[in-house]
Scaffold this active site. Structure first.
Site, PDB file in Angstrom:
ATOM      1  CG  ASP A  44      -0.453  -0.050   2.488  1.00  0.00           C
ATOM      2  OD1 ASP A  44       0.704   0.398   2.621  1.00  0.00           O
ATOM      3  OD2 ASP A  44      -1.129  -0.496   3.429  1.00  0.00           O
ATOM      4  CE  LYS A  66      -8.775   5.240   0.837  1.00  0.00           C
ATOM      5  NZ  LYS A  66      -8.051   4.749   2.024  1.00  0.00           N
ATOM      6  CG  MET A 178      -4.913   8.102   9.241  1.00  0.00           C
ATOM      7  SD  MET A 178      -6.062   6.764   8.920  1.00  0.00           S
ATOM      8  CE  MET A 178      -5.864   5.767  10.377  1.00  0.00           C
TER       9      MET A 178
HETATM   10  N1  SAH Z   1      -0.422   0.689  10.273  1.00  0.00           N
HETATM   11  C1  SAH Z   1       0.234   1.976  10.286  1.00  0.00           C
HETATM   12  C2  SAH Z   1      -0.756   3.125  10.372  1.00  0.00           C
HETATM   13  C3  SAH Z   1      -1.677   3.234   9.181  1.00  0.00           C
HETATM   14  S1  SAH Z   1      -2.756   4.610   9.313  1.00  0.00           S
HETATM   15  C4  SAH Z   1       1.232   2.021  11.452  1.00  0.00           C
HETATM   16  O1  SAH Z   1       1.227   1.127  12.284  1.00  0.00           O
HETATM   17  O2  SAH Z   1       2.019   2.952  11.499  1.00  0.00           O
HETATM   18  C5  SAH Z   1      -1.876   5.825   8.374  1.00  0.00           C
HETATM   19  C6  SAH Z   1      -1.345   6.917   9.296  1.00  0.00           C
HETATM   20  O3  SAH Z   1      -0.182   6.473   9.986  1.00  0.00           O
HETATM   21  C7  SAH Z   1      -0.889   8.162   8.568  1.00  0.00           C
HETATM   22  O4  SAH Z   1      -1.966   8.986   8.221  1.00  0.00           O
HETATM   23  C8  SAH Z   1      -0.011   8.790   9.625  1.00  0.00           C
HETATM   24  O5  SAH Z   1      -0.799   9.408  10.618  1.00  0.00           O
HETATM   25  C9  SAH Z   1       0.661   7.578  10.236  1.00  0.00           C
HETATM   26  N2  SAH Z   1       1.978   7.292   9.611  1.00  0.00           N
HETATM   27  C10 SAH Z   1       2.356   6.167   9.007  1.00  0.00           C
HETATM   28  N3  SAH Z   1       3.641   6.234   8.590  1.00  0.00           N
HETATM   29  C11 SAH Z   1       4.090   7.444   8.965  1.00  0.00           C
HETATM   30  C12 SAH Z   1       5.343   8.119   8.821  1.00  0.00           C
HETATM   31  N4  SAH Z   1       6.384   7.548   8.219  1.00  0.00           N
HETATM   32  N5  SAH Z   1       5.446   9.373   9.311  1.00  0.00           N
HETATM   33  C13 SAH Z   1       4.419   9.954   9.951  1.00  0.00           C
HETATM   34  N6  SAH Z   1       3.207   9.369  10.098  1.00  0.00           N
HETATM   35  C14 SAH Z   1       3.041   8.130   9.627  1.00  0.00           C
END
Ligand code: SAH
Length: 278
Positions: A44, A66, A178
């Site tokens: 993704d 998406k 998010m």
């Molecule tokens: N499963 C993922 C989260 C998915 S939801 C996890 O465990 O991290 C997607 C959200 O994760 C994004 O909108 C952001 O808020 C956060 N996110 C994921 N990777 C990120 C990154 N490298 N830097 C900052 N925020 C991140």
């Protein structure tokens, strides 16, 4: 190379794999092994280009995130697709940003696979809250600053049903996933629930990537900071006194560089190191 018939005879399986926040060095050995042994990979949006560059050459890998103005897969389509491919005898790796079970819908994919009788394993990944704060030198908990930490999402399919007063009342670290497009809503909810306007916040954009940005301020300015700095996704919002740790760290570093070497402290360090181990 195996023929289609041979593939159909061998049992397929699914690995739901966490890819971490983006730095390829933060992929687990287990994640890398799964990537290498996969027959095909579905990844993704959060799987960074640096991680994609580690896919073995020629390995079939498909983007199922998406896409603006283009057809995107629904979660239900992805669930069906990975099960279908495993039923055809393939080892399917479903590679997801962070940890598959933290706001990652990994649970739905696991349930779908399990109810279809497909063998499935889950490989944990470093979630954004943990990876990004640590990379930004902000501890999620720190003695004297925060004894607890809560991860929340500002995005929900229906209405968000968070107990904002409980979140505001507990003296803890909040990490909001998010949340960028809902910055003003989050700020208003926390302020209305009684959180101080001066509560320190950090926005970490592209955490654990080469273009990581950290924006520090206070809760009252959350929306303005997002706007002024044109913050884009992916980003997390960290709320709580742990953000002050950064200033503490900078003071410690400044005083260390002003410190004359050969001081008493250095002598204590030397004495400890020369002591025999118990
Ligand atoms: N499963 C993922 C989260 C998915 S939801 C996890 O465990 O991290 C997607 C959200 O994760 C994004 O909108 C952001 O808020 C956060 N996110 C994921 N990777 C990120 C990154 N490298 N830097 C900052 N925020 C991140």
């Amino acid at each position: 190379m195996q023929s289609v018939n041979e593939n159909q005879r061998k049992a397929g399986r699914i690995s739901l794999v966490g890819a971490g926040p983006g730095d390829p060095d933060l992929l687990t050995v287990k994640a890398m092994k799964a990537i290498n042994s996969a027959d095909l990979i579905f990844f993704d949006q959060l799987v960074s280009a640096e991680i994609r560059a580690l896919f073995p050459q020629g390995k079939p890998a498909f983007y199922v995130g998406k896409q603006k103005n283009k057809h995107s897969f629904t979660q239900e389509q992805i669930n069906r697709l990975i099960v279908l491919k495993a039923q055809q005898g393939l080892h399917v790796v479903r590679l997801k940003g962070g940890d598959p079970f933290v706001f990652g819908r990994g649970g739905e994919e696991l349930l779908q696979a399990a109810s279809a009788g497909v063998e499935v394993d889950v490989v944990p990944g470093i979630t954004a809250a943990s990876g990004c704060t640590t990379a930004a030198s902000i501890p999620l908990t720190h003695r004297g600053l925060s004894q607890a930490c809560t991860f929340i999402t500002a995005h929900a399919e229906k209405d968000l049903t968070l107990d904002w007063s409980a979140l505001a009342r507990l003296d803890q670290t909040l990490v909001i996933y998010m949340g960028i497009s809902r910055a003003s809503f989050i700020r208003d909810q926390l302020l209305c629930a009684g959180m101080k306007a001066s509560t320190p916040i950090a926005i970490i954009e592209n955490g654990c990537r080469q273009n990581q940005r950290e924006i520090l301020g206070c809760l009252n300015d959350l929306e303005v900071l997002v706007e002024v700095h044109a913050v884009t996704s992916p980003a997390i919002i960290v709320v709580g006194d742990v953000v002050l740790f950064k200033a503490q760290l900078q003071r410690a570093q400044a005083s260390a560089s002003a410190h004359v070497s050969g001081s008493d402290d250095d002598d204590v360090g030397e004495a400890l190191l020369s002591r025999p181990c118990a």
